[in-house]
Design an enzyme around this catalytic site. Structure first.
Site, short mmCIF file in Angstrom:
data_model
loop_
_atom_site.label_atom_id
_atom_site.label_comp_id
_atom_site.label_asym_id
_atom_site.label_seq_id
_atom_site.Cartn_x
_atom_site.Cartn_y
_atom_site.Cartn_z
N LYS A 106 -23.30 -4.29 8.07
CA LYS A 106 -23.01 -5.70 7.85
C LYS A 106 -22.54 -5.90 6.42
CE LYS A 106 -26.03 -8.05 11.03
NZ LYS A 106 -27.32 -7.56 11.37
N MET A 154 -37.39 -7.07 9.98
CA MET A 154 -36.42 -8.13 10.27
C MET A 154 -37.13 -9.44 10.59
SD MET A 154 -33.71 -5.93 12.52
CE MET A 154 -34.88 -4.85 13.28
N ASP A 178 -24.50 2.55 6.81
CA ASP A 178 -24.83 1.12 6.88
C ASP A 178 -24.80 0.54 5.47
OD1 ASP A 178 -25.37 1.31 9.54
OD2 ASP A 178 -27.48 1.76 9.24
N ALA A 225 -39.12 1.86 5.96
CA ALA A 225 -39.39 0.81 4.98
C ALA A 225 -40.89 0.52 4.88
CB ALA A 225 -38.63 -0.46 5.35
#
Ligand code: SAH
Length: 486
Positions: free
Chosen positions: A301, A416, A279, A363
């Protein structure tokens, strides 16, 4: 080193991106090029009356060269060298001449007189021999590094003349890291190498053999690598070979950004993978563990472009493992936390492909560590909940458990959550959470450009806007978040 190449040729600017191959990066500037010369059986010319010249002659003779020394007035140590190694060292008690340098593999000179050094360097270069004039860097085509000798394992260290004492200290440190017995292990490796090759194992099995070999050398450096060791290593490798006929996919967590937070297993898998699908947000330093032959494929992304579809990634994983490859699917943080591991595990199971998961530091743990916060607390947080504030359509999910989120004795970590932070904060307060509840935001936690905000839930959204937080960012809400290092 590797770097990600963006913008696959012909890829459309909208619609799902295609997996993009990641190419090796250029080597950074090198002060000198470390080469390991093989002068065995070749002639090396050494000129000068100094102990320095004698020591260089001894070094090249130790590497198997035949050394012609030209010294009108040789010092004691040089005389002794010529006496003790008559078959390698020939001492000519006269000044050098340009003819002496013809056909020499290397030319080494030590002269008090600058002019003579210049003439020597010019003559050597005219004869096509790389030259070293002791203590005259401008007249050197090559330099001698400090050496740690466990032949056939040899370590050379150079600071390009910038810091000799530093270089010596580095050498001393490496000496202590490499037990003397590594010489015997390195010799054993040389003896067994041909046999390992002859077995015809694929790369990863050979690599596994040498990993085991290395682990044993480090674990029991005092032990001689004898036949019993050899038999054990080959037996273990045969077991591996029976198992490894099929490919496998490893879902591996890369941690939140700091490469020191990779697990040892992640590093080992990266070092032996045939293909790595990664990623964004994967630290370059993690990809640098890949072997140079490994294929790196970027499937995350890029900027604001959409990511590859999950179906594409699943299909690619199945296809690569189907070829018998060792595939690493490298994901930020922990693969099993908002990492779509479930979809990949299911797709691989459906295709009958072996899949193993290697956890990573999520995280939340990385950010909490950086902020000096304990996510649970005997007085302030009995419950810890991880949520995402990003539904499939990008909006705040409607089906969050607002009662649980308003629990004053919980810590909530929001993944997110940047885009919907304002809405989330408002809904939490409406659900009964005290607007003064401590709330932290950590952007790119554990990365060199990490930024943090300490606020309460009522004011955090406004502060995040003021900071122009871009993410990836994590929000930690709860009384425990206020009890940190501050
Ligand atoms: N599997 C990952 C999470 C992937 S979802 C993990 O376990 O950490 C992506 C979200 O993770 C980001 O939007 C952000 O909320 C969070 N995140 C990942 N890396 C982060 C970092 N270094 N700092 C802050 N948040 C991070």
């Amino acid at each position: 080193m590797t770097q990600t190449v963006t913008g696959a040729p012909g890829s459309p600017s909208s619609g799902p991106a295609r997996p993009t191959e990641t190419l090796a990066a250029r080597m950074g500037p090198l002060a000198s090029l470390p080469l390991f010369f093989k002068p065995a059986g070749r002639r090396v010319a050494v000129a000068g009356d100094s102990d320095g010249a004698g020591w260089k002659a001894e070094l090249v003779a130790a590497a198997g060269a035949t050394v012609d020394i030209y010294a009108p007035d040789p010092p004691q140590a040089m005389l002794r060298l010529a006496r003790e190694l008559p078959e390698r060292v020939r001492l000519h008690r006269r000044a050098w001449t340009p003819e002496d340098l013809a056909g020499a593999m290397l030319a080494i000179g030590d002269f008090p007189d600058e002019d003579e050094a210049r003439r020597f360097a010019a003559a050597a270069r005219a004869a096509g021999a790389p030259v070293n004039c002791v203590d005259r860097p401008a007249l050197c085509d090559f330099q001698f590094g400090s050496i740690v000798n466990r032949s056939p394992l040899v370590v050379g260290i150079s600071t390009d003349g910038a810091a000799p004492v530093f270089g010596q200290a580095v050498r001393a440190r490496i000496e202590t890291l490499l037990p003397q017995s590594f010489q015997r292990w390195a010799e054993a490796a040389r003896r067994w190498r041909a046999e390992v090759t002859a077995r015809g194992w694929p790369f990863r099995l050979r690599r596994r053999f040498w990993e085991r070999f290395t682990a044993m050398a480090f674990a029991a450096p005092g032990r001689a690598p004898d036949d019993a060791v050899r038999d054990r290593l080959f037996a273990a490798a045969e077991d591996d070979a029976a198992e490894a006929a099929a490919g496998v996919v490893h879902l591996v967590g890369a941690g939140p950004g700091d490469p020191e937070l990779l697990t040892l297993r992640a590093v080992r898998l990266l070092q032996s993978a045939d293909v790595i699908l990664h990623d964004d947000l994967i630290p370059q330093a993690a990809l640098d563990y890949a072997r140079r032959e490994a294929q790196l494929i970027h499937v995350g992304k890029r900027g604001h472009k959409p990511s590859c579809t999950q179906q594409d990634i699943n299909a690619l994983l199945v296809e690569l493992a189907g070829k018998g490859l060792q595939v690493v699917r490298l994901k930020g943080g922990d693969p099993a936390i908002f990492g779509r591991a479930g979809e990949e595990i299911a797709a691989l199971a459906a295709a009958g492909v072996a899949c193993e998961v290697t956890p990573g530091v999520t995280a939340a743990s990385g950010a909490a560590a950086r902020l000096g916060v304990s996510l649970t607390h005997r007085d302030a947080a009995r419950r810890l909940q991880f949520i995402t504030a990003h539904a499939r359509d990008g909006a705040l999910p409607e089906d969050l458990d607002w009662r649980a989120l308003a629990d004053p004795a919980a810590t909530t970590v929001v993944y997110m959550g940047l885009a919907t932070l304002g809405q989330l904060a408002q809904r939490l307060v409406e659900a009964g959470l005290d607007p003064g509840t401590p709330a932290l935001l950590a952007e790119r936690a554990t990365c060199p450009d990490e930024r943090v905000i300490r606020a309460d839930i009522a004011t955090l959204p406004q502060k995040a806007r003021a900071m122009a937080a871009r993410g990836p960012a994590l929000v930690i809400i709860g009384q425990a978040a206020g009890l940190g290092a501050g």
